[in-house]
Design a protein around this motif. Structure first.
Motif, mmCIF file in Angstrom:
data_model
loop_
_atom_site.group_PDB
_atom_site.id
_atom_site.type_symbol
_atom_site.label_atom_id
_atom_site.label_comp_id
_atom_site.label_asym_id
_atom_site.label_seq_id
_atom_site.Cartn_x
_atom_site.Cartn_y
_atom_site.Cartn_z
ATOM 1 N N ALA A 86 0.914 -0.975 -0.007
ATOM 2 C CA ALA A 86 -0.192 -0.327 0.475
ATOM 3 C C ALA A 86 0.901 1.109 0.003
ATOM 4 C CB ALA A 86 -0.980 -0.268 1.504
ATOM 5 N N ASN A 87 2.278 1.409 0.645
ATOM 6 C CA ASN A 87 3.112 2.685 0.917
ATOM 7 C C ASN A 87 3.533 3.101 -0.363
ATOM 8 O OD1 ASN A 87 2.565 2.972 3.441
ATOM 9 N ND2 ASN A 87 4.127 1.548 3.894
ATOM 10 N N ASP A 88 3.850 1.977 -1.423
ATOM 11 C CA ASP A 88 4.621 1.548 -2.626
ATOM 12 C C ASP A 88 3.337 2.337 -3.577
ATOM 13 O OD1 ASP A 88 7.090 -0.004 -1.765
ATOM 14 O OD2 ASP A 88 6.949 -1.674 -2.201
ATOM 15 N N LEU A 89 2.297 2.027 -3.217
ATOM 16 C CA LEU A 89 1.509 2.483 -4.569
ATOM 17 C C LEU A 89 0.868 3.824 -4.533
ATOM 18 C CD1 LEU A 89 -1.253 1.531 -6.192
ATOM 19 C CD2 LEU A 89 -2.341 1.443 -4.345
ATOM 20 N N ILE A 90 1.113 4.103 -2.826
ATOM 21 C CA ILE A 90 0.713 5.882 -2.394
ATOM 22 C C ILE A 90 1.657 6.507 -2.221
ATOM 23 C CG2 ILE A 90 0.262 7.228 -0.391
ATOM 24 C CD1 ILE A 90 -0.862 4.650 1.020
ATOM 25 N N LYS A 91 3.054 5.894 -3.050
ATOM 26 C CA LYS A 91 3.654 7.391 -2.927
ATOM 27 C C LYS A 91 3.962 7.198 -4.829
ATOM 28 C CE LYS A 91 7.684 5.281 -1.015
ATOM 29 N NZ LYS A 91 8.870 4.515 -0.880
ATOM 30 N N ARG A 92 2.925 6.273 -5.470
ATOM 31 C CA ARG A 92 2.946 6.515 -7.231
ATOM 32 C C ARG A 92 1.672 7.057 -7.922
ATOM 33 N NH1 ARG A 92 3.626 0.669 -9.328
ATOM 34 N NH2 ARG A 92 4.154 1.150 -10.989
ATOM 35 N N LEU A 93 1.039 6.822 -6.669
ATOM 36 C CA LEU A 93 -0.663 8.070 -6.435
ATOM 37 C C LEU A 93 -0.259 9.158 -6.128
ATOM 38 C CD1 LEU A 93 -2.685 5.922 -4.707
ATOM 39 C CD2 LEU A 93 -2.706 6.392 -7.309
ATOM 40 N N LYS A 94 1.088 9.395 -5.736
ATOM 41 C CA LYS A 94 1.549 11.444 -5.032
ATOM 42 C C LYS A 94 1.874 11.523 -6.253
ATOM 43 C CE LYS A 94 4.512 13.395 -1.884
ATOM 44 N NZ LYS A 94 5.024 13.154 -0.638
ATOM 45 N N TYR A 95 3.748 10.748 -6.962
ATOM 46 C CA TYR A 95 3.756 11.420 -7.710
ATOM 47 C C TYR A 95 2.120 11.319 -9.250
ATOM 48 C CZ TYR A 95 6.272 10.950 -12.459
ATOM 49 O OH TYR A 95 6.596 11.313 -13.652
ATOM 50 N N LEU A 96 1.824 10.639 -9.617
ATOM 51 C CA LEU A 96 0.450 11.045 -10.432
ATOM 52 C C LEU A 96 0.052 11.929 -10.563
ATOM 53 C CD1 LEU A 96 0.333 8.803 -13.008
ATOM 54 C CD2 LEU A 96 -2.219 8.121 -11.953
ATOM 55 N N HIS A 97 -0.354 11.838 -9.403
ATOM 56 C CA HIS A 97 -1.486 13.368 -8.802
ATOM 57 C C HIS A 97 -0.848 14.715 -9.123
ATOM 58 C CE1 HIS A 97 -4.042 15.530 -6.044
ATOM 59 N NE2 HIS A 97 -3.155 15.865 -5.686
#
Lengths: 397, 117
Positions: A61-72
């Motif tokens: 989940a943390n890995d995914l959030i990092k990538r979501l942050k970038y995408l945001h």
């Protein structure tokens, strides 16, 4: 006396019913407890597995959030949702509306942190900021269910052990509870056995001596006295025969043969005449000659004796006993007190007596029933209160 | 050369004016022109709202609340230098209906749902 030691203590039908009811209730309660414990164990193991998986899922989940942050922050350049081979994921907004999903599971319970649904483990994390508007980040992985196999294995192994243990305890408990009852039955049986055994010799002596008395030489008064002694001795002898049969019927070797039951019936009627006479009961016989039945003579004699004895016992003073014998049935009908139709079924129960004003142990019809069962004879009872009872014993030739 | 440059400048300004005149909806007429002067684009501002309020309902409500009553506490502009330079936005003169319409258009333009691949 050696035979005495071998006599069995048999539990009666009603006691067996109680025994089975207790066993059923005990097994039911034990099963309930076992199911409850099993469920607790299952849930405990499931929670343990989820706690272990949670660490792994948290990382995903943390890995995914990092990538979501970038995408945001780069949404104008890239709009591709991050994908990962290790897990499937989805994002939901604060109104639980799905923003994007790669999950196999259709409905997600966002109020939970981690849970198992079918063969999926679902983890829900709330990121520190709502990247792409995502308040809930959902991560899903496959559950290989190795833990479940272990749980089932343990449940079967320990469950069987537990059941075997409680059943053993149950058996000992049952014996403990039944001990006073068994002791009472044992005492009663022993008392009856001892009494009957000790009665046999004197009763036989009395009857044998009465036989030798020349009745013609006696005056009427003495003759009547002797007859009353004979009736009493025969009654005791009959009772002795019944009790012996009841106690020893498993041990007595039966000798089946073609018995001329017409002859046997006449003999038994003759034997009971003197007892019937004491109650002024008259026999009316319609016995077909030379009716044969393949049976143990002594046992069939017990059956006849008990039916005749009951017909006398429950008859009115001056009543009648109508005996009919045909090729396939024997009917013994009295003009006695009769019995209510709803009580007829209970008549065959041992120690059941409906009229306590007359003597006996209530074992007569129980013996009749046992013999009938042994030789596949049908017994039908027709009775009307204050009119009389008819017992029909029928057989297939 | 100077003539050409002047012509180009005139053309661009006329084109820009035409764009404003051609603005088809309330959002483009009332929001876009002013925000063009602002260093943070409307898209970036939208994502700031999304980051703070998450859902469509919450974002729209937050926008309505802010546009009706702009203040330092609810603004998504965190850069103080920008606020010092541009100041806080004036209260909206749009009616509730117009405001809602403008915000709906804004949401549809930049929303994430349906755009992710």
């Amino acid at each position: 006396m050696s035979a005495l030691r071998k006599w069995d203590i048999n539990l009666l039908q009603t006691e067996k019913k109680t025994l089975f009811s207790f066993l059923f209730l005990y097994a039911f309660l034990i099963s309930l407890i076992a199911i409850f414990v099993g469920m607790l164990y299952y849930n405990f193991e499931k929670d343990l597995m989820l706690q272990k998986k949670r660490i792994e899922l948290q990382k995903y989940a943390n890995d995914l959030i990092k990538r979501l942050k970038y995408l945001h922050y780069n949404f104008d350049k890239d709009q591709t949702y991050p994908r990962d081979k290790r897990f499937k994921s989805a994002i939901y907004d604060s109104d639980e509306v799905c923003i994007f999903s790669l999950l196999d599971s259709k409905k997600i319970d966002l109020n939970k942190i981690i849970y198992k649904k079918e063969n999926k483990i679902i983890y829900i994390k709330l990121p520190e900021a709502y990247y792409l508007g995502a308040m809930y980040v959902v991560v899903e992985i496959e559950d290989d269910e190795a833990w479940l196999k272990k749980v089932y294995g343990n449940l079967i192994f320990y469950g069987s052990f537990f059941l075997a243990l409680v059943l053993t305890i149950g058996y000992f408990l049952l014996n403990l509870f039944l001990k006073p009852m068994k002791d009472t039955i044992y005492l009663l049986d022993r008392f009856i056995k001892d009494t009957t055994h000790e009665l046999n010799t004197p009763v036989s002596t009395i009857l044998a001596n009465i036989e030798t008395i020349r009745k013609d030489d006696l005056d009427k008064k003495l003759f009547n006295k002797i007859r009353r002694i004979e009736v009493a001795a025969k009654t005791i002898s009959n009772l002795y025969q019944d009790l012996t049969y009841l106690i020893l019927h498993n041990k007595i070797i039966s000798k089946e043969e073609n018995v001329n039951i017409s002859k046997l019936l006449n003999e038994r009627v003759e034997y009971f005449k003197i007892i019937a006479f004491s109650k002024r009961v008259v026999f009316k016989t319609d016995i077909k000659e030379n009716v044969y039945l393949f049976i143990d003579r002594k046992r069939f004699s017990r059956l006849i004796d008990n039916l005749l004895s009951n017909a006398i016992k429950y008859n009115k003073i001056g009543g009648e006993i109508i005996i009919t014998l045909r090729d396939k049935y024997l009917s013994i009908k009295d003009t006695g007190i009769g019995i209510e139709s709803e009580k007829i079924k209970e008549m065959f129960e041992r120690y059941k007596r409906f009229d306590k004003s007359v003597g006996g142990f209530g074992i007569g019809l129980s013996i009749v029933s046992m013999i009938a069962k042994e030789y596949d004879l049908d017994i039908e009872i027709k009775s009307k209160v204050n009119e009389g009872t008819e017992v029909i014993v029928s057989w297939k030739k | 050369m100077e003539k050409i440059a002047l012509f180009l400048l005139l053309s661009i300004s006329l084109f820009a004016k035409n764009l404003d005149k051609n603005a088809t909806n309330i959002y483009e007429r009332n929001c876009v022109p002013c925000h063009k002067k602002f260093p943070i684009s409307l898209e970036k501002l939208f994502f700031r709202y999304l980051l703070k309020y998450s859902s469509e309902k919450s974002v729209k409500q937050a926008l309505i609340d802010y546009l009706k009553d702009p203040n330092y506490y609810t603004t998504v502009i965190t850069e103080s230098n920008l606020i010092d330079k541009y100041g806080l936005k004036q209260k909206t003169k749009l009616t509730d209906k117009e405001l809602k319409e403008a915000i709906d258009i804004y949401w549809e333009k930049y929303k994430v749902i349906g755009k992710l691949k």
